[in-house]
Scaffold this motif. Structure first.
Motif, PDB file in Angstrom:
ATOM      1  N   LEU A 232       0.854  -1.175   0.000  1.00 14.24           N
ATOM      2  CA  LEU A 232       0.000   0.000   0.000  1.00 14.24           C
ATOM      3  C   LEU A 232       0.896   1.232   0.000  1.00 14.24           C
ATOM      4  CD1 LEU A 232      -3.217   0.580   1.961  1.00 14.24           C
ATOM      5  CD2 LEU A 232      -1.490   2.359   1.947  1.00 14.24           C
ATOM      6  N   THR A 233       0.648   2.138  -0.938  1.00 16.39           N
ATOM      7  CA  THR A 233       1.336   3.424  -0.968  1.00 16.39           C
ATOM      8  C   THR A 233       0.320   4.483  -0.594  1.00 16.39           C
ATOM      9  OG1 THR A 233       2.857   2.681  -2.687  1.00 16.39           O
ATOM     10  CG2 THR A 233       2.638   5.064  -2.388  1.00 16.39           C
ATOM     11  N   LEU A 234       0.690   5.319   0.371  1.00 17.27           N
ATOM     12  CA  LEU A 234      -0.193   6.359   0.880  1.00 17.27           C
ATOM     13  C   LEU A 234       0.462   7.712   0.655  1.00 17.27           C
ATOM     14  CD1 LEU A 234      -2.714   7.117   2.721  1.00 17.27           C
ATOM     15  CD2 LEU A 234      -1.035   7.178   4.562  1.00 17.27           C
ATOM     16  N   LYS A 235      -0.215   8.580  -0.091  1.00 14.64           N
ATOM     17  CA  LYS A 235       0.245   9.949  -0.286  1.00 14.64           C
ATOM     18  C   LYS A 235      -0.732  10.863   0.449  1.00 14.64           C
ATOM     19  CE  LYS A 235       2.239   9.179  -4.817  1.00 14.64           C
ATOM     20  NZ  LYS A 235       2.187   9.524  -6.247  1.00 14.64           N
ATOM     21  N   LEU A 236      -0.191  11.774   1.240  1.00 16.55           N
ATOM     22  CA  LEU A 236      -0.984  12.780   1.921  1.00 16.55           C
ATOM     23  C   LEU A 236      -0.741  14.101   1.203  1.00 16.55           C
ATOM     24  CD1 LEU A 236      -2.744  13.981   4.151  1.00 16.55           C
ATOM     25  CD2 LEU A 236      -0.749  13.901   5.661  1.00 16.55           C
TER      26      LEU A 236
END
Length: 156
Positions: A126-130
């Motif tokens: 999972l890649t999470l960008k904020l």
């Protein structure tokens, strides 16, 4: 002799040991997308429950982070890969996953997802960008998690 749950003591002890191991295994390594970037939001860790995630059940992801500047709002862009192949992407409002505005200091992004029962077991990333309200990237991390299929888990 059976316990109050109707299980023999050895089965209860084995289940307790399994849950203890599962709790220790829930520590998840987090990697920044760009190791040289100076992200405004630093991620301290991710807690996944249950770990491994069980298809057809609610999975909870708690992302512990810290910010030195207030965050008024923004978006979370979630991208999931299965054995390296892109399988899912979604965008969420940050304020639906944590209290806004985010004050200076520690905070937690609490994301819940019910995986379809047909989700194949295996390794996922999972890649999470904020992203801030104006679209600038505040952080980007990735972490691995596993999905199990057909495990019997007690209803919560």
């Amino acid at each position: 002799m059976a316990t109050h749950s109707g299980l023999p003591p050895s089965a209860v002890l084995a289940a307790a040991c399994f849950l203890l191991i599962l709790g220790v295994a829930s520590a998840t390594s987090v990697h920044y997308c760009d190791k040289h970037a100076n992200y405004a939001v630093k991620v301290n860790g991710v807690d996944i429950s249950p770990n491994p995630v069980v298809s057809g059940r609610t999975a909870k992801f708690g992302i512990s982070a810290v910010t030195e500047s207030p965050v008024e709002g923004g978006k979370l862009v979630i991208d999931v890969k299965y054995f390296g192949f892109h399988v899912h992407q979604e965008t969420r409002d940050l304020c639906e996953e944590t209290s806004c505005p985010v004050a200076v200091g520690d905070f937690v992004i609490a994301h819940e997802q019910v995986l379809p029962f047909y989700t194949p077991p295996g390794s996922y990333t999972l890649t999470l960008k904020l992203l801030s309200a104006n679209g600038s990237q505040l952080t980007c991390v990735s972490f691995d998690f596993s999905v199990s299929f057909g495990l019997e888990v007690a209803d919560e």
